[in-house]
Design an enzyme around this catalytic site. Structure first.
Site, PDB file in Angstrom:
ATOM      1  N   GLY A  51       0.809  -1.008   0.076  1.00 49.34           N
ATOM      2  CA  GLY A  51       0.080  -0.074   0.050  1.00 49.34           C
ATOM      3  C   GLY A  51       0.950   1.264  -0.006  1.00 49.34           C
ATOM      4  N   LYS A 241      -0.833 -17.566  -7.373  1.00 49.47           N
ATOM      5  CA  LYS A 241       0.409 -17.646  -7.615  1.00 49.47           C
ATOM      6  C   LYS A 241       1.342 -17.781  -6.145  1.00 49.47           C
ATOM      7  CE  LYS A 241       1.278 -13.120  -6.435  1.00 49.47           C
ATOM      8  NZ  LYS A 241       2.182 -12.296  -5.652  1.00 49.47           N
ATOM      9  N   GLN A 336      -0.365 -15.406   2.735  1.00 51.87           N
ATOM     10  CA  GLN A 336      -1.642 -15.509   2.046  1.00 51.87           C
ATOM     11  C   GLN A 336      -1.669 -16.887   1.211  1.00 51.87           C
ATOM     12  OE1 GLN A 336      -0.381 -11.895  -0.301  1.00 51.87           O
ATOM     13  NE2 GLN A 336      -2.284 -10.736   0.617  1.00 51.87           N
TER      14      GLN A 336
END
Length: 379
Positions: A51, A241, A336
């Site tokens: 971010g 990915k 993730q």
């Protein structure tokens, strides 16, 4: 007579074309823009390393291109860093000392710990934080932004229900009352982007006019942006990915060489394409040749947090838990790939097709079922 720089002229023309193509409300935006009453106003929701890196790109671009309000507000989850509020540090020193130390932001990027204030009157909303926080933040955002606002998700994750995958862009769209959501994905390691090392990225869009605006906002000489009308394909590449990167990390932890990792990448790309087309129609083959596809897969398998943590997992023989590795290595950031691997295999098993995805299944077995990391090449 002082002429406007060519870059600004083309930027203005791009925004004019985008607004004109939108029609209706877009036409109103065009009229207001012509009269100098309104420009696109950007808000960034999230201030981790990615971010903050994109805030550097966007903050500079809005100063150099016509058609954008010069102020960019960035929502910052308030934390104390050495006895000081992180938002105050960013606004005074123009640096996110916790998540992107050593990188200076332009003065027009304003950190705001109040998400409702950060998005006030914004026409362009950039979502770039862990998707687990969407349920809490979206109700605070909705209604505070400008009418007709559009969103772009930079969140590389995915959710699942009993029927299969749910795109993060779809979650945002639902929680934001039907707002149009594009996505930006690519081979974009945050630290490298922040240092202006050349890279590419991909905007996936559903409306041509919106894709043009997002490309104009993000594109610059060191961050080249292509666009393609394939939101699902672009977004799924960005999520899957991270699963493949776990396999690459296992290889690194075992001391295996480039040949092995190349095989993992190839099989991972094949299973990614297969997964995308199994659950979504309209997936374009060319999407996988964009930065969001093969390029992002390659860079994530050689760098990034998922590969790094998987390497540590394999070096420890799979005995150390993911939460402990995450806490020790990621400075407050979240993995993730592990959560995505768990959900991907769960939905594949329910559909009865897990055997068609041997690499995804093997990565899951090593990560969660106690299989020896050495088995990564036995599929």
């Amino acid at each position: 007579i002082r002429m406007a720089p060519t870059r600004q002229i083309f930027g203005a023309l791009a925004l004019l074309a985008a607004s004109a193509a939108a029609g209706g409300e877009g036409g109103s935006r065009l009229l207001a823009w012509r009269e100098g009453q309104k420009k696109e106003k950007v808000a960034i929701i999230g201030s981790g390393n990615w971010g903050t890196a994109i805030a550097k790109v966007v903050g500079r671009n809005v100063l150099e291109k016509s058609g954008f309000d010069p102020e960019v507000r960035m929502y910052v989850y308030e934390e104390m860093v050495n006895g000081r509020k992180l938002s105050e540090i960013i606004n005074k020193e123009h640096e996110n000392v916790k998540y992107l130390k050593g990188v200076k932001l332009t003065d027009n990027v304003i950190a705001d710990p109040d998400v409702s204030s950060a998005v006030k009157d914004a026409t362009l909303l950039i979502f770039v934080m862990p998707h687990q926080f969407l349920g809490r933040l979206c109700p605070q955002i909705r209604g505070q932004h400008a009418r007709g606002a559009r969103a772009c998700s930079l969140i590389k994750g995915i959710e699942f229900d009993a029927n299969g995958p749910i795109l993060i862009s779809s979650l945002i769209k639902k929680q934001m009352g039907g707002m149009d959501v594009s996505v930006l994905m690519g081979a974009n390691v945050a630290g490298e982007v922040a240092k202006d090392e050349f890279c590419e990225s991909t905007v996936g869009y559903s409306k041509v006019a919106h894709g043009a605006v997002w490309r104009e906002l993000f594109d610059c000489p060191t961050f080249r942006v292509n666009k393609i009308k394939d939101v699902a394909g672009v977004e799924l590449c960005g999520a899957l990915k991270n699963v493949v990167a776990l396999g690459a990390g296992f290889c690194d932890g075992l001391g295996l060489g480039g040949n092995t990792k190349a095989a993992i990448i190839r099989v991972g790309l094949t299973e990614t394409i297969q997964f995308c087309k199994m659950f979504y129609g309209g997936i374009k083959d060319e999407t996988f040749l964009e930065s969001c596809g093969v390029a992002d897969l390659v860079t994530t398998c050689f760098g990034g947090r998922n590969r790094k943590c998987a390497e540590a997992f394999a070096k420890g023989g799979g005995k150390q838990g993911w939460e402990k590795i995450e806490a020790e290595m990621l400075n407050g950031q979240k993995l993730q790939g592990t959560l995505t691997a768990k959900d991907v295999v769960a939905v594949l098993r329910k559909k009865g097709v897990a055997n068609k995805f041997p690499l995804f299944s093997r990565i899951h077995a090593i990560a969660y079922e106690g299989m020896d990391p050495k088995e990564i090449v036995s599929f």
